[in-house]
Design an enzyme around this catalytic site. Structure first.
Site, mmCIF file in Angstrom:
data_model
loop_
_atom_site.group_PDB
_atom_site.id
_atom_site.type_symbol
_atom_site.label_atom_id
_atom_site.label_comp_id
_atom_site.label_asym_id
_atom_site.label_seq_id
_atom_site.Cartn_x
_atom_site.Cartn_y
_atom_site.Cartn_z
ATOM 1 N N LYS A 153 81.464 38.378 -11.847
ATOM 2 C CA LYS A 153 80.085 38.782 -12.138
ATOM 3 C C LYS A 153 79.797 40.127 -11.473
ATOM 4 O O LYS A 153 80.191 40.351 -10.318
ATOM 5 C CB LYS A 153 79.112 37.720 -11.632
ATOM 6 N N SER B 147 71.409 33.955 -14.257
ATOM 7 C CA SER B 147 71.805 35.341 -14.426
ATOM 8 C C SER B 147 73.306 35.551 -14.582
ATOM 9 O O SER B 147 73.760 36.673 -14.804
ATOM 10 C CB SER B 147 71.317 36.149 -13.216
ATOM 11 N N SER C 4 71.296 30.308 -11.244
ATOM 12 C CA SER C 4 71.979 31.329 -12.041
ATOM 13 C C SER C 4 73.410 31.010 -12.431
ATOM 14 O O SER C 4 73.973 31.675 -13.301
ATOM 15 C CB SER C 4 71.953 32.678 -11.312
#
Length: 486
Positions: A95, A171, A195
């Site tokens: 990420k 996210s 997330s």
């Protein structure tokens, strides 16, 4: 209210016909037997990224040259009989919130200069590199990981593998989309309010928010001790294997926990017979989509059928959203503050509103919210003296239309308004796992959340594996994979 823009296809009848269909454990077994090499697997993954990523926007950076070089070194180690361990040669995505040596870490924003220099790995990235994993690239995130869907003015929106017109959640939406399409079996994400688990639920993947401190974080998150790092995978066993690698102390994180005594794969197949499981359909205050209710109840019945002692009971706490919002947006305000007053005109309008709210908070507001957090932690600690695990829906709704912060017609645009099952357990720092538990009638995945007391990560994974073993949701593949290159 949560209907997608058109009827959705559900799944393919067969998985991809190449190495992208294999789990990390299956890849390593193949490497050891000589059936194929890390180079073979990496080439298949890179070809799949080329074919499918344009449909979902899972990656902000792919470094094929570096990935193949990693794979070649790994293949040589296997040929020499000296693999570094169970992560050697496994393709993994990162990420774009984690520092990664040699690659920009943009955190979803135009405020960060990509020029660098980028000379340091975050702790999970460092552990993966030490394990010989093949680093593919960086996955998409909203700005600074601030919300429950993945889109930003700089990098665009990440679509759902089951239908690109739907959100993948956030996210860590890019990470979940990549895993579900076979663009690497492992990814690592961050979870400050859901997330990892939100996109896991929306995309039909496995997402674990470990006990706080189990996976070290550096640099420290502006969201403080709400923020966790954890695996996103297609199976629970892969999540356990990845956690083994990244759950190791790092001297840069002052709050990191000691290394676990054993492997999270130990006892993973022990089942749930005799476990006391509390099932809360709505935490006493949430209204769910009826299909979510149906699928989660069916999942709970599977656990009961395997011998768990299931009781329908709510843990008894009020929605802590006000306290969470104080802590969350105080952090958002602090991170944006560092880029100067002009930054407000260059960020996501929703983030700007959150920053303006957070900038008006006082120290007393923060301490009051912290007090709510501490009370909630104590309440859940007592609750788990009576129940080994708590199971809930991961989310009250399935995925909604891409490009929105909330479903059309929803009473609020706040991402916390549709994530009431995730952020409470960031406040309490408990391990929480989302596993896929089925599809709505129109083909949208739904997640089951399994929560344990702090430090009971192995038990949470064990229960998730017991459910996964009794179902076939991990074996479903999105129809989009049938239209390669379109």
């Amino acid at each position: 209210m949560t209907s997608p823009p058109r009827r959705l296809p559900r799944t393919t009848t067969t998985p991809p016909a190449d190495l992208t269909a294999l789990t990390a454990a299956e890849l390593v077994a193949g490497y050891r037997s000589g059936a194929f090499t890390p180079v073979d697997a990496t080439r298949d993954v890179l070809a799949a990224i080329e074919a499918y990523d344009r449909r979902v926007n899972a990656f902000v950076l792919v470094d094929a040259e570096r990935a193949l070089a990693d794979a070649e070194r790994s293949a040589q180690r296997y040929a020499d009989g000296r693999p570094l361990g169970p992560g050697d040669g496994v393709p993994v995505s990162i990420k774009d919130m984690f520092l990664t040596e040699g690659w920009p870490t943009r955190r979803g924003t135009a405020l960060i200069d990509p020029a660098g220099p980028w000379t340091e790995d975050a702790p999970p990235v460092a552990r993966l590199r030490e394990a010989g994993a093949v680093l593919l690239g960086k996955t998409t995130t909203p700005e600074f990981g601030w919300k429950g869907v993945t889109d930003s003015p700089t990098f665009g929106a990440t679509g759902n593998p089951w239908h690109p017109y739907l959100t993948a959640g956030g996210s860590s939406g890019g990470a979940a989309a990549a895993v579900r399409l076979g663009l690497g079996p492992w990814s690592i994400g961050t979870d400050g309010g859901g997330s990892v688990r939100i996109p896991a639920s929306f995309t039909g993947t496995v997402g674990l928010k470990p006990t706080y401190g189990l996976v070290p974080i550096y640099p420290p998150s502006p969201f403080g001790t709400l923020s966790h790092a954890g695996p996103i995978t297609r199976t629970v066993a892969d999540a356990a294997g990845l956690l083994d690698l990244i759950a190791r102390p790092d001297p840069r994180d002052w709050s990191a926990l000691p290394s676990p005594a054993g492997s999270y794969l130990d006892g993973l197949e022990d089942g749930v017979a005799g476990l006391r499981i509390a099932y809360s359909a709505n935490l006493g205050h949430v209204e769910n989509d009826p299909e979510v209710d149906r699928l989660v109840l069916a999942a709970v019945e599977v656990l009961a059928g395997q011998g768990a002692e299931v009781a329908e009971v709510d843990p008894g706490f009020d929605d802590p959203v006000a306290a969470f919002s104080v802590l969350w947006f105080a952090g958002a305000a602090k991170v944006v503050e560092g880029y100067g007053p002009a930054a407000l005109d260059r960020i996501d309008p929703g983030l700007r509103r959150g920053v303006e709210y957070g900038s008006g908070l006082t120290a007393a507001d923060y301490l009051d919210a912290t007090a709510v957090r501490m009370r909630l932690g104590s309440e859940l600690g007592r609750f788990h003296q009576r129940y080994d695990l708590l199971v809930t829906p991961t989310l009250p709704i399935p995925a909604f239309e891409l490009g929105r912060d909330a479903p059309e017609g929803w009473p609020s645009d706040a991402w916390t308004s549709w994530t009431p099952y995730t952020y409470p357990f960031n406040l309490t720092q408990q391990p929480a796992l989302s596993v896929p538990c089925g599809f709505t009638a129109d083909g949208r995945p739904v997640g089951l959340q399994i929560v344990g007391p702090r430090h009971a990560d192995a038990l949470v994974l064990r229960a998730g594996r017991a459910y996964e073993r009794a179902t076939d949701w991990a074996d479903q593949w999105p129809v989009v994979l049938e239209s390669k290159g379109s």
